[in-house]
Enzyme design. Structure first.
Site: not given
Length: 710
Positions: A45, A114, A175, A363
């Site tokens: 896309e 779209k 999509c 750490s």
């Protein structure tokens, strides 16, 4: 009748606004598809612009450069002989659309906008694009004049249409349209589309891939047909990582599937399917034929092209064989996804930002350990790609190194992850009098195993200088709670240490390359997990404030599983000590009566925090509905309604008073749907009435009623 058609779908590592790079990757993928005999190629896309342009989509420059890039594809005769589907924004009648542009032999066949836009979670497509609402309808789109001069076309069809070839019919969905209840592929299939193409920009989340595969499998099982799915793969310039997995399915069977994670900039997945099998599959389902014959099926306009996807029945090539379906699709466990997704994201960010490496305050706890392991995984992937001769990765490594290393001026490719890490990865243990020897030793051992350039220091002198300055200015000297001080003093003394670590991290990130005789600077990595961010259990502007945070959207529970996986898979037995250690900030003096513990100080466990986070974000629960749901979720725990109510109220109180910290949170790899990142994903205010008076009173009334009914 047998009609074999060879098709190609792509996963490309596109980058927002990188028009030159994006164009080169598109053209490379088309040539690879042609070389493997494909007659149809689809890409991700918005692949011309990159998906993550965001408000740059509002700029006229973005559209202009998109047309210029498309012109390059149209005039490149080496790309003829294959139908090409590509993506870009298009302005039509003064409205901007997210479009697929289908081209063939220097001509534009169709521009398909779209119809259903992604507009939740990480997505804001309706901010930039309009949805096309005219189902099964097209209009004429007036092309830019320089495109007309190139193609001879003044207008082209724009809208929701099918493409008719000499031997088949192609439908397009984009999509989000696959995820909608009434997906376009259903009516397109009933209207005769035998090939459905879907170009996506779908980001990675833990456990998400199966949903995509299930949807496409079910679509082709119900409708029949050949389905091509393309996706971006890589970091487009933001928090998201697009996880590829381009695929081709036919009649419910997976024919081919690309990788989910990888460093290759271009990956082409090719498969050969039989159009005859599609027709036989559909005709054998009576109910499908009945629906296809109904008048309610839209009469899609068809754009006809003089082009075929398959050879004619009397021209069959014995060398063209159908792709054998995959026996199964392997889905990665969440700990494997954590190992690969953030690692690929970090590599893309490092090479594209043109920095010289990473710096991590290590750490000795499980969070910074997880971040270090993700960098180690990145080094493993990079070295593996170098060993396989990936020239793009080798070039990127050389750029990160900053100079050649061999006496003859040639570049020496790193042979092991440790060799690469020693150049690119810098760690530092920043101890104080409150730090334990166990955490210091764990950090040192891990650094040695993964090969990072490690610095071990004590910062007590710097802490003392800050406290002395305060005492000089005010005449008061703060004390820890265990030494008789107040809560305010105790918190302030802890925050001094935490914030000094952030200052030191940026100092060392800027100067360690100089110390080692190298050029450039380092990106600082943070290590705050999603649960701590949700609860606000970290100091604002401490060492969690960094350039990037690979674990900022990953839960503590998933991180522990990841470390356990890495212990075996990466052959790092010293990780057992990290898994056994009690999570502690180590910011106050140890005493025989009290040892600092994260979960004790938070007043809730990390497992509970994960539940709170999912209910808050995914199930959209406020305090009262969360309380009601937890009565059932925690039914097997030895907790009464009042105890559950107190836990819920405690969570929402601390969530609300610490929400402001999310406005400065380090950009984090997005991996969980309950991420509290307010910058893009979690759109909630940061100033709350932390008493939650109405909501908490509703909970109290419910608890009182339950206790009276016993």
């Amino acid at each position: 009748m047998v009609h074999y058609v060879t098709v190609a779908t792509c996963a490309l590592s596109q980058w927002a606004l990188d028009f030159q790079g994006n164009l080169e990757r598109i053209a490379q993928s088309i040539r690879q598809a042609k070389q493997q005999g494909a007659r149809l190629r689809i890409g991700p896309e918005l692949e011309i612009t990159g998906y993550g342009c965001y408000d740059h989509f509002l700029e006229s420059d973005t559209e202009l450069h998109s047309w210029q890039a498309l012109a390059s594809l149209l005039e490149d005769r080496s790309l003829y002989g294959i139908m090409i589907d590509t993506g870009m924004p298009v302005m039509h009648r003064n409205a901007r659309y997210n479009c697929r542009v289908v081209i063939l032999d220097g001509q534009i066949v169709l521009i398909r906008p779209k119809m259903y836009l992604a507009n939740d979670g990480n997505y804001r497509e309706m901010r930039w694009f309009a949805p096309w609402t005219k189902r099964a309808a097209t209009e004429e789109h007036l092309l830019p004049r320089f495109i007309t001069r190139l193609t001879g076309q003044k207008t082209v069809p724009f809208g929701d249409a099918l493409i008719g070839t000499e031997d088949s019919c192609i439908g397009i969905e984009l999509c989000e349209e696959l995820f909608t209840p009434a997906s376009p592929h259903i009516e397109m299939s009933l209207a005769g589309a035998e090939v459905i193409i879907n170009s996506s920009g779908s980001h990675h989340e833990l456990r998400k891939l199966k949903r995509r595969v299930d949807l496409i499998t079910e679509a082709t099982l119900k409708c029949g047909g050949i389905y091509l799915y393309a996706n971006q793969q890589g970091c487009d310039g933001d928090r998201l990582y697009y996880d590829g997995a381009a695929m081709v399915l036919a009649n419910g069977a997976m024919l081919a599937m690309g990788s989910q994670f990888g460093l290759a900039e271009v990956e082409v997945t090719v498969a050969t399917a039989d159009l005859g099998a599609v027709r036989a599959f559909r005709a054998a389902i009576c109910s499908r034929s009945m629906q296809a014959a109904q008048q309610s099926v839209p009469e899609y306009p068809r754009v006809e092209v003089a082009f075929s996807l398959s050879l004619d029945y009397d021209q069959l090539d014995a060398q063209v064989a159908p792709t054998v379906p995959l026996q199964f699709v392997r889905y990665l466990a969440p700990e494997e996804e954590i190992s690969l997704g953030p690692a690929c994201w970090l590599w893309d960010y490092l090479r594209r930002s043109r920095q010289r490496g990473f710096f991590l305050p290590l750490s000795g706890g499980i969070d910074s350990c997880s971040t270090a392991l993700i960098v180690h995984s990145m080094c493993r992937l990079v070295v593996d790609a170098c060993n396989k001769g990936d020239q793009q990765v080798i070039s990127d490594v050389q750029m990160c190194y900053g100079r050649t290393t061999a006496g003859d001026g040639s570049f020496v490719v790193p042979k092991t992850p440790q060799e690469l890490a020693n150049r690119l990865f810098h760690t530092c243990y920043m101890g104080t009098a409150n730090s334990s020897s166990e955490t210091r030793q764990r950090a040192k051992q891990l650094a040695q195993s993964i090969g990072s350039y490690h610095v071990d220091l004590d910062m007590d002198a710097v802490v003392s200088a800050i406290v002395s300055l305060f005492s000089l200015a005010t005449g008061q000297t703060p004390r820890y709670l265990v030494h008789g001080g107040s809560n305010a003093e105790n918190l302030a003394l802890q925050n001094i240490q935490a914030r000094l670590r952030m200052l030191l991290a940026y100092l060392f990130a800027a100067l360690l390359p100089w110390v080692r005789g190298h050029s450039g600077s380092l990106l600082v990595l943070g290590s705050a997990n999603v649960d701590e961010s949700l609860r606000g259990y970290f100091t604002k502007y401490d060492c969690s404030s960094a350039d990037l945070n690979p674990i900022g959207s990953i839960s503590k529970a998933d991180l522990r599983r990841f470390v356990a996986y890495a212990k075996d898979h990466m052959q790092l037995p010293e990780l057992a000590a990290f898994l056994e250690a009690v999570p502690s900030a180590e910011l106050i003096p140890f005493s025989s009566s009290y040892a600092q513990s994260d979960e004790v100080e938070m007043g809730m466990s990390y497992d509970e925090l994960s539940v709170f986070g999912r209910l808050r974000k995914i199930e959209k629960c406020g305090p009262y509905s969360m309380f009601v749901k937890l009565l059932h979720i925690w039914a097997e725990r030895d907790l009464g309604p009042r105890e559950i109510a107190e836990k819920v109220k405690r969570f929402f109180f601390f969530y609300s008073i610490n929400r402001h910290k999310m406005t400065t949170v380090t950009p984090a790899y997005h991996a969980e749907t309950y991420s509290p990142d307010d910058n893009r994903f979690d759109m909630r205010q940061f100033l709350y009435n932390s008493t939650w008076s109405w909501q908490f009173e509703s909970i109290d009334r419910a608890v009182k009623q339950m206790e009276q009914e016993k």
